[in-house]
Design a protein around this motif. Structure first.
Motif, PDB file in Angstrom:
ATOM      1  N   TRP A 146       0.824  -1.199   0.000  1.00 42.49           N
ATOM      2  CA  TRP A 146       0.000   0.000   0.000  1.00 42.49           C
ATOM      3  C   TRP A 146       0.862   1.255   0.000  1.00 42.49           C
ATOM      4  O   TRP A 146       0.510   2.256  -0.616  1.00 42.49           O
ATOM      5  N   LEU A 149       2.092   1.696  -3.492  1.00 44.39           N
ATOM      6  CA  LEU A 149       0.988   2.165  -4.338  1.00 44.39           C
ATOM      7  C   LEU A 149       0.640   3.620  -4.045  1.00 44.39           C
ATOM      8  O   LEU A 149       0.394   4.402  -4.973  1.00 44.39           O
ATOM      9  N   LEU A 150       0.604   3.987  -2.780  1.00 44.99           N
ATOM     10  CA  LEU A 150       0.304   5.366  -2.405  1.00 44.99           C
ATOM     11  C   LEU A 150       1.358   6.324  -2.958  1.00 44.99           C
ATOM     12  O   LEU A 150       1.022   7.356  -3.553  1.00 44.99           O
ATOM     13  N   SER A 152       3.379   5.831  -5.471  1.00 43.58           N
ATOM     14  CA  SER A 152       3.279   5.846  -6.935  1.00 43.58           C
ATOM     15  C   SER A 152       2.097   6.685  -7.392  1.00 43.58           C
ATOM     16  O   SER A 152       2.219   7.493  -8.324  1.00 43.58           O
ATOM     17  N   ALA A 153       0.943   6.503  -6.751  1.00 41.85           N
ATOM     18  CA  ALA A 153      -0.255   7.269  -7.120  1.00 41.85           C
ATOM     19  C   ALA A 153      -0.043   8.760  -6.887  1.00 41.85           C
ATOM     20  O   ALA A 153      -0.425   9.594  -7.722  1.00 41.85           O
ATOM     21  N   VAL A 156       2.123  10.084  -9.721  1.00 43.19           N
ATOM     22  CA  VAL A 156       1.359  10.282 -10.963  1.00 43.19           C
ATOM     23  C   VAL A 156       0.467  11.515 -10.834  1.00 43.19           C
ATOM     24  O   VAL A 156       0.413  12.363 -11.737  1.00 43.19           O
ATOM     25  N   PHE A 157      -0.246  11.634  -9.713  1.00 45.26           N
ATOM     26  CA  PHE A 157      -1.094  12.797  -9.462  1.00 45.26           C
ATOM     27  C   PHE A 157      -0.273  14.085  -9.504  1.00 45.26           C
ATOM     28  O   PHE A 157      -0.667  15.068 -10.122  1.00 45.26           O
TER      29      PHE A 157
END
Length: 176
Positions: A146, A149-150, A152-153, A156-157
């Motif tokens: 997680w 993923l956090l 990475s997200a 991207v954001f």
């Protein structure tokens, strides 16, 4: 985390939201600086990789280092970047090479403290609250997947936000 790339995700998102009040280059400088100790320990084949630099006390001291040395270094790097892009079709990639003390401070300290926080969740050899406590109560608080993923997200954001802001600023300049 395997060094700096994942740590840059939250920094990119913060930069997109806060703009000139946060230095992404000094944030990155702080990430690299704080991970030099684990790199040296890896090369020495030591069992404990995360020592003093990965404590909140270490984050404070490395934040000060990133603030003063990072400001000088990053401003020089940005000026050098601009010199290399001083060609007709590359000038649009030039950036402001002046970093305010406020932006340098937020980049340095958010950089070092977030680094310790994110690594505390993932690495059993950390003692983030040393010398006050040898424990790591944040370990496995969130699954490592997680965290990846956090980060990475958020990266991207943040990149999408920075691109939109850059395009918007260019568009508003051309209209005026």
């Amino acid at each position: 985390m395997p060094f700096t790339p994942f740590h840059m995700g939250p920094g990119t998102a913060i930069k997109a939201v806060t703009g000139r009040y946060f230095s992404l280059t000094i944030f990155g400088f702080a990430q690299v600086a704080i991970d030099i100790e684990p790199l040296i320990r890896i090369l020495r084949h030591e069992r404990v990789l995360h020592g003093f630099t990965h404590t909140y006390l270490g984050a404070l001291l490395f934040g000060l280092f990133a603030l003063f040395i990072g400001k000088i270094t990053c401003q020089w790097l940005l000026r050098t970047w601009n010199v290399f892009l001083n060609f007709k079709y590359l000038r649009w990639l030039q950036v402001n090479s002046n970093i305010s003390w406020f932006a340098a401070s937020t980049g340095a300290f958010i950089g070092t403290f977030s680094h310790v926080l994110l690594d505390s969740v993932m690495h059993a050899d950390m003692q983030p609250f040393w010398p006050f406590s040898p424990s790591n109560d944040l370990l496995n608080w969130v699954p490592a997947t997680w965290v990846y993923l956090l980060c990475s997200a958020l990266g991207v954001f943040g990149l999408m936000g920075l691109i939109v802001i850059a395009l918007w600023n260019k568009w508003t300049i051309e209209i005026e």
